[in-house]
Motif scaffolding. Sequence first.
Motif, PDB file in Angstrom:
ATOM      1  N   ARG A   1       0.826  -1.208   0.000  1.00 28.97           N
ATOM      2  CA  ARG A   1       0.000   0.000   0.000  1.00 28.97           C
ATOM      3  C   ARG A   1       0.860   1.258   0.000  1.00 28.97           C
ATOM      4  O   ARG A   1       0.456   2.297  -0.529  1.00 28.97           O
ATOM      5  N   VAL A   2       2.052   1.180   0.596  1.00 28.55           N
ATOM      6  CA  VAL A   2       2.980   2.313   0.540  1.00 28.55           C
ATOM      7  C   VAL A   2       3.488   2.498  -0.888  1.00 28.55           C
ATOM      8  O   VAL A   2       3.623   3.620  -1.370  1.00 28.55           O
ATOM      9  N   VAL A   3       3.761   1.393  -1.558  1.00 31.81           N
ATOM     10  CA  VAL A   3       4.232   1.465  -2.957  1.00 31.81           C
ATOM     11  C   VAL A   3       3.126   1.994  -3.864  1.00 31.81           C
ATOM     12  O   VAL A   3       3.367   2.819  -4.754  1.00 31.81           O
ATOM     13  N   GLY A   4       1.894   1.522  -3.647  1.00 35.65           N
ATOM     14  CA  GLY A   4       0.773   1.943  -4.484  1.00 35.65           C
ATOM     15  C   GLY A   4       0.669   1.103  -5.741  1.00 35.65           C
ATOM     16  O   GLY A   4       1.617   0.404  -6.137  1.00 35.65           O
ATOM     17  N   ARG A   5      -0.480   1.162  -6.365  1.00 37.41           N
ATOM     18  CA  ARG A   5      -0.694   0.381  -7.584  1.00 37.41           C
ATOM     19  C   ARG A   5       0.262   0.841  -8.685  1.00 37.41           C
ATOM     20  O   ARG A   5       0.293   2.001  -9.051  1.00 37.41           O
ATOM     21  N   GLY A   6       1.062  -0.107  -9.198  1.00 37.67           N
ATOM     22  CA  GLY A   6       2.032   0.232 -10.238  1.00 37.67           C
ATOM     23  C   GLY A   6       3.085   1.212  -9.769  1.00 37.67           C
ATOM     24  O   GLY A   6       3.707   1.897 -10.582  1.00 37.67           O
ATOM     25  N   GLY A   7       3.309   1.286  -8.445  1.00 36.56           N
ATOM     26  CA  GLY A   7       4.301   2.216  -7.903  1.00 36.56           C
ATOM     27  C   GLY A   7       3.839   3.662  -7.902  1.00 36.56           C
ATOM     28  O   GLY A   7       4.641   4.582  -7.748  1.00 36.56           O
ATOM     29  N   GLU A   8       2.519   3.872  -8.022  1.00 39.71           N
ATOM     30  CA  GLU A   8       1.975   5.226  -8.150  1.00 39.71           C
ATOM     31  C   GLU A   8       2.321   6.116  -6.954  1.00 39.71           C
ATOM     32  O   GLU A   8       2.695   7.283  -7.119  1.00 39.71           O
ATOM     33  N   THR A   9       2.228   5.579  -5.742  1.00 36.04           N
ATOM     34  CA  THR A   9       2.512   6.394  -4.553  1.00 36.04           C
ATOM     35  C   THR A   9       3.967   6.829  -4.519  1.00 36.04           C
ATOM     36  O   THR A   9       4.276   7.992  -4.239  1.00 36.04           O
ATOM     37  N   LEU A  10       4.887   5.904  -4.827  1.00 37.48           N
ATOM     38  CA  LEU A  10       6.313   6.244  -4.820  1.00 37.48           C
ATOM     39  C   LEU A  10       6.636   7.264  -5.920  1.00 37.48           C
ATOM     40  O   LEU A  10       7.477   8.145  -5.724  1.00 37.48           O
ATOM     41  N   LYS A  11       5.977   7.148  -7.061  1.00 32.61           N
ATOM     42  CA  LYS A  11       6.204   8.120  -8.136  1.00 32.61           C
ATOM     43  C   LYS A  11       5.819   9.525  -7.688  1.00 32.61           C
ATOM     44  O   LYS A  11       6.526  10.495  -7.975  1.00 32.61           O
TER      45      LYS A  11
END
Length: 361
Positions: free
Chosen positions: A152-162
């Motif tokens: 959940r921190v990473v987000g779908r497809g890394g969306e949150t980290l982006k």
Amino acid sequence: GFNPDVDRVADPAERERKTRELLRQTLEEFRSTLAVSEQPVTLVAQVPVAQQGAMSSSQESLLKAASASDGANRVVLRFGSIASAETPAQNSRVTPRKEEALAADSVEVRGPAEAAARVVAELERRVAQAAASLALRSFRADVPVPQSLVARVVGRGGETLKKLRAGRDVTIDVGDNSVRIAGIRADVEAVSTEISALVERLADETSETIVVAAELHRALIGSGGKFVKRLGDKYHVRIQFPKNGNGESNDDDEPLGADQIRIRGGRAGVASAKSELLELAAYEIEHGHTAKFTVPADCLPHVVGRAGSRISEIKDASDTRIDLGDASAGPTVDVTIVGTRSGVAQARAAIEAVVAEQQSQ
């Protein structure tokens, strides 16, 4: 120019001979000086292996930056990590020679002394610049993240980290139980703070499903979703209703029943939003009683009163909403009363009393 040894000679022929001799000596001295300055030298600069590839592929710009482009065809670079890839160009004035062993982290510069020295200085400047840049971007921080929350921190497809990286000079590496951020200190600290806050919010997050009759959902949602959006913003929660009444909310959640509402967010926010929703539902239930009946059309003006005074008085006294039909549509007029059970009964009784009074006259 003036030369005493020549100017004292009176004989023109002798003066010309001495002048020619002086010019010959000057020319020889110039040639000797030029030969010394163009004598090829071999210098060595220390360059980390990781930087040699980029420097090797951009030699032309390196020579230009070193103000040695005028001697580019006479300066040869040999990179220790890729020594076999560098050979003198066909137009080089440097005589091919047996190459000596060169350390992997070294760059050999061979050419005219002055040009070679400038190239070495430029190599050292670039190495120092790269080291300073690396030091600037070498700040690191590790943020603990429970394994259950990593996805959940990473987000779908890394969306949150982006989103976290956007506009910041950092790299983010995700481990099983932590996230490592590296880069410029200010950016690393900002991203670390945001991730820590996100982890805290996710750890506190809960989800609760309440049951409210489907016919009340429209009132809870409000016109254009106005009420539910205000509630969500107020308590920082997400409120989901069944989609199209078929129990679906979205692809990531468990299906909702037709009479279910899901609230997700921080524990305190969920509890407050739940309380308000249930209070509103209770209000709608309490004030949702309806009575429909008819009155004679000729009695309607007396029910309404002058300028609507009587019907307004009945509404205020009973705390109800009263809708009256069209008196020209027929001999009777439809009356609809909405409110609490007791309020509806009170309003109906008041209207029927007016009708009875008019019919008795």
